[in-house]
Design an enzyme around this catalytic site. Structure first.
Site, PDB file in Angstrom:
ATOM      1  N   HIS A 149       0.885  -1.196   0.082  1.00 40.96           N
ATOM      2  CA  HIS A 149      -0.058   0.090   0.070  1.00 40.96           C
ATOM      3  C   HIS A 149       0.919   1.369   0.002  1.00 40.96           C
ATOM      4  O   HIS A 149       0.834   2.150   0.731  1.00 40.96           O
ATOM      5  CB  HIS A 149      -0.804   0.032   1.138  1.00 40.96           C
ATOM      6  CG  HIS A 149      -2.094   0.955   1.198  1.00 40.96           C
ATOM      7  ND1 HIS A 149      -1.922   2.141   1.529  1.00 40.96           N
ATOM      8  CD2 HIS A 149      -3.385   0.592   1.264  1.00 40.96           C
ATOM      9  CE1 HIS A 149      -3.133   2.845   1.318  1.00 40.96           C
ATOM     10  NE2 HIS A 149      -3.926   2.087   1.412  1.00 40.96           N
ATOM     11  N   GLU A 169      -0.805   1.041  -5.372  1.00 39.37           N
ATOM     12  CA  GLU A 169      -0.807  -0.308  -4.687  1.00 39.37           C
ATOM     13  C   GLU A 169      -0.768  -1.515  -5.588  1.00 39.37           C
ATOM     14  O   GLU A 169      -1.901  -1.777  -6.139  1.00 39.37           O
ATOM     15  CB  GLU A 169      -1.744  -0.228  -3.629  1.00 39.37           C
ATOM     16  CG  GLU A 169      -2.140   1.090  -2.762  1.00 39.37           C
ATOM     17  CD  GLU A 169      -3.253   1.167  -2.055  1.00 39.37           C
ATOM     18  OE1 GLU A 169      -4.125   0.210  -1.583  1.00 39.37           O
ATOM     19  OE2 GLU A 169      -3.975   2.459  -1.768  1.00 39.37           O
TER      20      GLU A 169
HETATM   21  O1  TA6 Z   1      -6.201   1.514  -0.748  1.00 43.19           O
HETATM   22  C1  TA6 Z   1      -7.117   2.434  -0.487  1.00 43.19           C
HETATM   23  C2  TA6 Z   1      -7.908   2.327   0.860  1.00 43.19           C
HETATM   24  O2  TA6 Z   1      -8.516   1.026   1.008  1.00 43.19           O
HETATM   25  C3  TA6 Z   1      -8.807   3.281   1.146  1.00 43.19           C
HETATM   26  O3  TA6 Z   1     -10.146   3.014   0.983  1.00 43.19           O
HETATM   27  C4  TA6 Z   1      -8.478   3.891   2.331  1.00 43.19           C
HETATM   28  O4  TA6 Z   1      -9.271   3.236   3.280  1.00 43.19           O
HETATM   29  C5  TA6 Z   1      -7.228   3.598   2.593  1.00 43.19           C
HETATM   30  O5  TA6 Z   1      -6.986   2.411   1.958  1.00 43.19           O
HETATM   31  C6  TA6 Z   1      -6.381   3.743   3.972  1.00 43.19           C
HETATM   32  O6  TA6 Z   1      -6.638   2.845   4.572  1.00 43.19           O
HETATM   33  P1  TA6 Z   1      -5.997   2.650   6.400  1.00 43.19           P
HETATM   34  O7  TA6 Z   1      -6.749   1.313   7.122  1.00 43.19           O
HETATM   35  O8  TA6 Z   1      -4.710   2.835   6.098  1.00 43.19           O
HETATM   36  O9  TA6 Z   1      -6.696   3.956   6.739  1.00 43.19           O
END
Ligand code: TA6
Length: 296
Positions: free
Chosen positions: A167, A270
């Site tokens: 991510h 990601e």
């Molecule tokens: O990867 C995108 C996502 O799924 C968004 O929807 C947002 O939730 C982001 O990840 C961040 O997630 P986190 O759990 O790190 O706050």
């Protein structure tokens, strides 16, 4: 603990372990780049190729606390991506990024880069959430190119299905001026529009909250950044889904750890096994989710 870690895995002038706010951090430096890795989550939190501005974004308000995710860097989402499919009390994006890992190996490679291998240790809670005989390692190679290879092995006698993502938060000059190339023609699920399925036309540009899972996407992506005057090439193997995310202003303000206008300076691209791209590992099987990042 630091003395033992530096004794066993330190490399003079290249790899140093030190105590940080949420546990152990590793400082890596070589001719090609410098980097910083949090042992919790085996998470790259900084990577600066020699002669370049930082490539990986870290929020000025990132919270460093045991068991808490760090806003920025290259978080490891595993063994599921997004909310758990049935247990809403389980952590979003799995537990890998918030549990203890251990150092397995560090090595100075012949090409001048540095390889570090970490293995997930987990906790009682994570073993309850994931009662499978799997092993997760993160193989990180720091140099002018950053490589990250997430290796899942199934030592059990039943197949397991893995959802995962690296991510990664990339630093950009101004998200409103950035374009993301390499996804033209790809179908995607638009989380901002009820996960409706759409087709990408041309490069991705940003004018509001963007949260998409691109499917059938296996090629390189390139972040074109006219403000910083650079492109970042993102290559991958073992992944056919690509998540593209920027929370924009309102959601960023609600998140509380994005920092003042931090959303303007970041873009998540990601490389994942998400949605219909989750991977089933037969007993004895191994899966690599491999990425490389390079400034061009
Ligand atoms: O990867 C995108 C996502 O799924 C968004 O929807 C947002 O939730 C982001 O990840 C961040 O997630 P986190 O759990 O790190 O706050």
């Amino acid at each position: 603990m630091m003395e033992e870690l530096n004794g066993r895995f330190g490399i003079e002038g290249q790899v140093v372990f030190r105590a940080g706010p949420s546990g152990v951090f590793v400082d890596v430096e070589n001719d090609g780049a410098r980097a910083m890795i949090a042992l919790q989550g085996a998470q790259v939190v900084d990577w600066v190729p020699r002669g370049e501005a930082p490539v990986i974004w870290l929020s000025r308000d990132a919270k460093f606390a045991e068991g808490k995710s760090i806003r920025g860097g290259a978080p490891v989402c595993w063994p599921w991506f997004g909310p758990h499919r049935s247990e809403l009390s389980f952590p979003a994006h799995g537990f890998a990024r918030t549990v203890p890992w251990e150092v397995i190996e560090t090595r100075a490679l012949a090409d001048g880069s540095t390889r570090l291998i970490f293995r997930l240790k987990g906790t009682e809670a994570s073993r309850t959430q994931w009662p499978h005989a799997t092993q997760l390692e993160n193989h990180i190679t720091v140099g002018k190119t950053l490589e990250v290879d997430l290796v899942t092995r199934n030592f059990g006698n039943e197949s397991v299905t893995i959802g995962q993502a690296l991510h990664t938060y990339f630093s950009v000059g101004d998200i409103r001026k950035v374009s993301l190339h390499g996804l033209d023609g790809r179908p995607y699920l638009d989380k901002v529009d009820g996960f409706s399925r759409k087709i990408q036309g041309g490069e991705v540009t940003f004018a509001g909250e963007t949260d998409r899972i691109y499917l059938d996407s296996t090629g390189d992506c390139i972040i074109a950044d006219p403000v910083l005057g650079r492109s970042i090439r993102i290559a991958k193997r073992g992944s056919a889904s690509t998540v593209v995310w920027n929370p924009w202003d309102e959601k960023a303000d609600k998140m509380g750890d994005m920092g003042e206008n931090g959303w303007l300076e970041m873009l998540c691209v990601e490389n994942a096994n998400a949605a219909d791209d989750v991977r089933s590992l037969a007993p004895g099987a191994e899966h690599h989710l491999w990425v490389s990042y390079r400034v061009e």
